[in-house]
Scaffold this motif. Structure first.
Motif, PDB file in Angstrom:
ATOM      1  N   VAL A   2     -73.228  39.759 -49.662  1.00 16.02           N
ATOM      2  CA  VAL A   2     -72.795  39.579 -48.273  1.00 16.02           C
ATOM      3  C   VAL A   2     -71.996  38.291 -48.175  1.00 16.02           C
ATOM      4  CG1 VAL A   2     -73.496  39.304 -45.868  1.00 16.02           C
ATOM      5  CG2 VAL A   2     -74.843  40.740 -47.388  1.00 16.02           C
ATOM      6  N   LEU A   3     -70.875  38.349 -47.520  1.00 14.35           N
ATOM      7  CA  LEU A   3     -70.020  37.187 -47.299  1.00 14.35           C
ATOM      8  C   LEU A   3     -70.287  36.645 -45.897  1.00 14.35           C
ATOM      9  CD1 LEU A   3     -67.621  35.439 -48.291  1.00 14.35           C
ATOM     10  CD2 LEU A   3     -66.095  37.187 -47.352  1.00 14.35           C
ATOM     11  N   LEU A   4     -70.433  35.322 -45.796  1.00 13.26           N
ATOM     12  CA  LEU A   4     -70.753  34.692 -44.515  1.00 13.26           C
ATOM     13  C   LEU A   4     -69.686  33.650 -44.194  1.00 13.26           C
ATOM     14  CD1 LEU A   4     -73.122  34.693 -42.422  1.00 13.26           C
ATOM     15  CD2 LEU A   4     -74.081  32.773 -43.704  1.00 13.26           C
ATOM     16  N   ARG A   5     -69.065  33.774 -43.012  1.00 16.66           N
ATOM     17  CA  ARG A   5     -68.009  32.835 -42.622  1.00 16.66           C
ATOM     18  C   ARG A   5     -68.104  32.489 -41.139  1.00 16.66           C
ATOM     19  NH1 ARG A   5     -62.413  34.420 -45.866  1.00 16.66           N
ATOM     20  NH2 ARG A   5     -63.257  34.092 -47.974  1.00 16.66           N
ATOM     21  N   THR A   6     -67.309  31.482 -40.746  1.00 12.40           N
ATOM     22  CA  THR A   6     -67.391  30.982 -39.377  1.00 12.40           C
ATOM     23  C   THR A   6     -66.030  30.523 -38.874  1.00 12.40           C
ATOM     24  OG1 THR A   6     -68.502  29.377 -37.946  1.00 12.40           O
ATOM     25  CG2 THR A   6     -67.898  28.625 -40.147  1.00 12.40           C
ATOM     26  N   PHE A   7     -65.891  30.482 -37.552  1.00  5.16           N
ATOM     27  CA  PHE A   7     -64.717  29.910 -36.908  1.00  5.16           C
ATOM     28  C   PHE A   7     -64.995  28.474 -36.435  1.00  5.16           C
ATOM     29  CE2 PHE A   7     -63.616  34.322 -36.802  1.00  5.16           C
ATOM     30  CZ  PHE A   7     -62.235  34.369 -36.810  1.00  5.16           C
ATOM     31  N   SER A   8     -66.174  27.959 -36.732  1.00 11.20           N
ATOM     32  CA  SER A   8     -66.577  26.654 -36.217  1.00 11.20           C
ATOM     33  C   SER A   8     -65.873  25.494 -36.904  1.00 11.20           C
ATOM     34  CB  SER A   8     -68.090  26.475 -36.363  1.00 11.20           C
ATOM     35  OG  SER A   8     -68.793  27.400 -35.578  1.00 11.20           O
ATOM     36  N   LYS A   9     -65.524  25.639 -38.168  1.00 12.22           N
ATOM     37  CA  LYS A   9     -65.013  24.516 -38.947  1.00 12.22           C
ATOM     38  C   LYS A   9     -63.491  24.474 -38.941  1.00 12.22           C
ATOM     39  CE  LYS A   9     -69.310  23.735 -39.799  1.00 12.22           C
ATOM     40  NZ  LYS A   9     -70.028  22.720 -39.019  1.00 12.22           N
ATOM     41  N   ALA A  10     -62.858  25.199 -39.846  1.00  9.63           N
ATOM     42  CA  ALA A  10     -61.403  25.125 -39.977  1.00  9.63           C
ATOM     43  C   ALA A  10     -60.675  25.505 -38.690  1.00  9.63           C
ATOM     44  CB  ALA A  10     -60.937  26.017 -41.126  1.00  9.63           C
ATOM     45  N   HIS A  11     -61.208  26.475 -37.967  1.00 11.86           N
ATOM     46  CA  HIS A  11     -60.545  26.939 -36.741  1.00 11.86           C
ATOM     47  C   HIS A  11     -60.843  26.031 -35.541  1.00 11.86           C
ATOM     48  CE1 HIS A  11     -59.057  30.907 -38.193  1.00 11.86           C
ATOM     49  NE2 HIS A  11     -60.058  30.778 -39.050  1.00 11.86           N
ATOM     50  N   GLY A  12     -61.807  25.145 -35.680  1.00 14.63           N
ATOM     51  CA  GLY A  12     -62.107  24.206 -34.601  1.00 14.63           C
ATOM     52  C   GLY A  12     -62.728  24.824 -33.373  1.00 14.63           C
ATOM     53  N   LEU A  13     -63.513  25.905 -33.556  1.00  7.24           N
ATOM     54  CA  LEU A  13     -64.123  26.579 -32.412  1.00  7.24           C
ATOM     55  C   LEU A  13     -65.642  26.422 -32.398  1.00  7.24           C
ATOM     56  CD1 LEU A  13     -62.028  29.899 -32.377  1.00  7.24           C
ATOM     57  CD2 LEU A  13     -61.552  27.720 -31.255  1.00  7.24           C
ATOM     58  N   ALA A  14     -66.126  25.284 -32.852  1.00  5.09           N
ATOM     59  CA  ALA A  14     -67.570  25.079 -32.984  1.00  5.09           C
ATOM     60  C   ALA A  14     -68.320  25.319 -31.677  1.00  5.09           C
ATOM     61  CB  ALA A  14     -67.845  23.659 -33.505  1.00  5.09           C
ATOM     62  N   ASN A  15     -67.732  24.918 -30.573  1.00  5.89           N
ATOM     63  CA  ASN A  15     -68.410  25.032 -29.277  1.00  5.89           C
ATOM     64  C   ASN A  15     -68.525  26.475 -28.799  1.00  5.89           C
ATOM     65  OD1 ASN A  15     -69.257  24.641 -26.525  1.00  5.89           O
ATOM     66  ND2 ASN A  15     -68.452  22.565 -26.644  1.00  5.89           N
ATOM     67  N   LEU A  16     -67.682  27.358 -29.304  1.00  8.16           N
ATOM     68  CA  LEU A  16     -67.662  28.742 -28.815  1.00  8.16           C
ATOM     69  C   LEU A  16     -68.595  29.667 -29.586  1.00  8.16           C
ATOM     70  CD1 LEU A  16     -63.905  29.323 -27.925  1.00  8.16           C
ATOM     71  CD2 LEU A  16     -65.814  28.770 -26.432  1.00  8.16           C
ATOM     72  N   ARG A  17     -69.094  29.234 -30.740  1.00  7.33           N
ATOM     73  CA  ARG A  17     -70.114  29.978 -31.488  1.00  7.33           C
ATOM     74  C   ARG A  17     -69.669  31.394 -31.865  1.00  7.33           C
ATOM     75  NH1 ARG A  17     -71.210  27.300 -33.825  1.00  7.33           N
ATOM     76  NH2 ARG A  17     -73.213  28.071 -34.543  1.00  7.33           N
ATOM     77  N   VAL A  18     -68.825  31.469 -32.869  1.00  7.69           N
ATOM     78  CA  VAL A  18     -68.404  32.780 -33.372  1.00  7.69           C
ATOM     79  C   VAL A  18     -68.271  32.716 -34.891  1.00  7.69           C
ATOM     80  CG1 VAL A  18     -65.993  32.214 -32.830  1.00  7.69           C
ATOM     81  CG2 VAL A  18     -66.629  34.581 -33.283  1.00  7.69           C
ATOM     82  N   GLY A  19     -68.986  33.624 -35.541  1.00  3.62           N
ATOM     83  CA  GLY A  19     -68.945  33.757 -36.990  1.00  3.62           C
ATOM     84  C   GLY A  19     -69.115  35.227 -37.342  1.00  3.62           C
ATOM     85  N   TYR A  20     -69.256  35.502 -38.634  1.00  2.00           N
ATOM     86  CA  TYR A  20     -69.380  36.912 -39.021  1.00  2.00           C
ATOM     87  C   TYR A  20     -69.860  37.038 -40.458  1.00  2.00           C
ATOM     88  CZ  TYR A  20     -64.795  35.954 -41.191  1.00  2.00           C
ATOM     89  OH  TYR A  20     -63.769  35.425 -41.924  1.00  2.00           O
TER      90      TYR A  20
END
Length: 371
Positions: free
Chosen positions: A226-244
């Motif tokens: 399973v691959l786990l990634r997030t938009f919190s770091k590189a995309h700078g969306l930490a406050n919006l809480r979205v990953g997959y």
């Protein structure tokens, strides 16, 4: 009724709650007169959202409606970006939420009372032991090597008939090193096929090592990955809480059974979609941070500091018993850094001025070096 009810008469949490380690979020910097404060304690990027993301957020006008629980627009965009089937993607509230869903599905206490075991490196992401034990599973922590890398041989040796999940964090948080494709391929080949292997790639966009494991290709070739990634770091969306997470259908169809409904808001989904649509701008900013990382690393090496090779947006200084002293010296310079007990300090790469001040702090803290 007794006037002095004993503790058993009161509502009590599960016994595991008292034993769980406490998650310690990065603290904000202390105000120091005459100095601009900088937060280097949470691995956030120092930039606000790109303009297209701002516009997508401001365009939201249906906050009275529940979001699409399947995050269809996001999964479609990710499908095109990663070149994977949309049905292989499950969204979550950051990679933390996505991992919670995975562990809830595949790790816990079985009907026979035996706990599943979850193996992970330590020190690694500090939420791992909290999530594992909250799910009812038994954490198996394998100390990292002296260079901050996963001890894969010891992790394999720890596998037994109760092992259900193995967590591999690459780059490892908080130490920074990656796992290579060769060593991950060898690792997977030696682990039973009924054990789920999670590749946590929260910082993948910052990796520049050509030997690094390719999570997408690895999941494609292995039905238990399973691959786990997030938009919190590189995309700078930490406050919006979205990953997959990304996995084969036989995995995702079970994860979706326990998915928290509406975990990813429409605001977060549209922001993530807009960010993917403008990935060149996102990666341009990431590259500027990578260049800053390399500048800081070179400066610290020149000063004689010894620390693990990082491919993330942070640096790990293994300071041992001097950890808290370094944290205090940083605070006195209006810098917040993340100290881990008596193990070491993690410092996020941030604005140029903040990085310069951190380098100067290291120059004036050579007495804290170990060895």
């Amino acid at each position: 009724m007794s006037e002095n009810p004993v503790i058993q008469d009161l509502v009590q949490p599960r016994s595991i709650v008292a034993r769980l380690p406490k998650y310690a979020a990065g603290k904000p910097p202390v105000a120091v007169e005459g100095l601009e404060s900088f937060k280097l304690s949470s691995n956030e990027i120092p930039f606000g959202p790109i303009d297209e993301v701002r516009q997508a957020v401001l365009a939201q006008d249906a906050l009275n409606r529940y979001p699409d629980s399947l995050s269809t627009k996001l999964r479609t965009s990710l499908s095109e970006y990663l070149d994977v089937p949309a049905e292989d993607i499950v969204s979550g509230a950051g990679s933390l939420g996505a991992l919670t869903q995975i562990l809830t599905t595949f790790a816990g206490q079985n009907e026979d009372g035996i706990q599943d075991e979850v193996i992970y490196a330590w020190r690694s992401f500090e939420a791992y032991p909290i999530l594992v034990q909250s799910a009812g599973a038994l954490p198996v922590e394998i100390p990292v090597l002296s260079d901050g890398r996963h001890d894969l041989e010891s992790m394999i040796a720890a596998v037994n008939e109760n092992t259900s999940v193995i967590l591999l964090c690459t780059p490892n948080n908080p130490t920074g090193p990656i796992l290579t494709q060769a060593e991950v391929d060898d690792f997977i080949a030696r682990v039973p096929r009924n054990v789920l292997i999670v590749l946590d790639e929260a910082y993948i966009e910052f990796v520049r090592d050509e030997h690094s494991v390719n999570g997408v290709n690895t999941y494609r070739k292995n039905p238990n990955v399973v691959l786990l990634r997030t938009f919190s770091k590189a995309h700078g969306l930490a406050n919006l809480r979205v990953g997959y997470s990304v996995a084969h259908p036989e995995i995702t169809e079970n994860i979706r059974v326990v998915v928290t409904p509406f975990a990813v808001s429409s605001v977060a989904e549209d922001a993530a979609v807009a960010s993917l649509a403008n990935i060149d701008k996102v990666l341009e900013r990431v590259e500027s941070l990578v260049q800053e990382r390399e500048r800081v690393v070179a400066a610290l090496r020149a000063l004689g500091w010894v620390f693990p090779q990082t491919q993330a947006n942070f640096i790990w200084l293994p300071l041992g018993e001097n950890t808290q002293e370094f944290v205090q010296r940083a605070q006195a310079r209006a810098l917040s850094v993340r100290g881990f007990g008596s193990e070491g300090v993690r410092i996020s790469i941030a604005e140029v001025e903040a990085n310069d001040r951190f380098i100067e702090l290291c120059k004036n803290s050579e007495d804290l070096k170990l060895g």
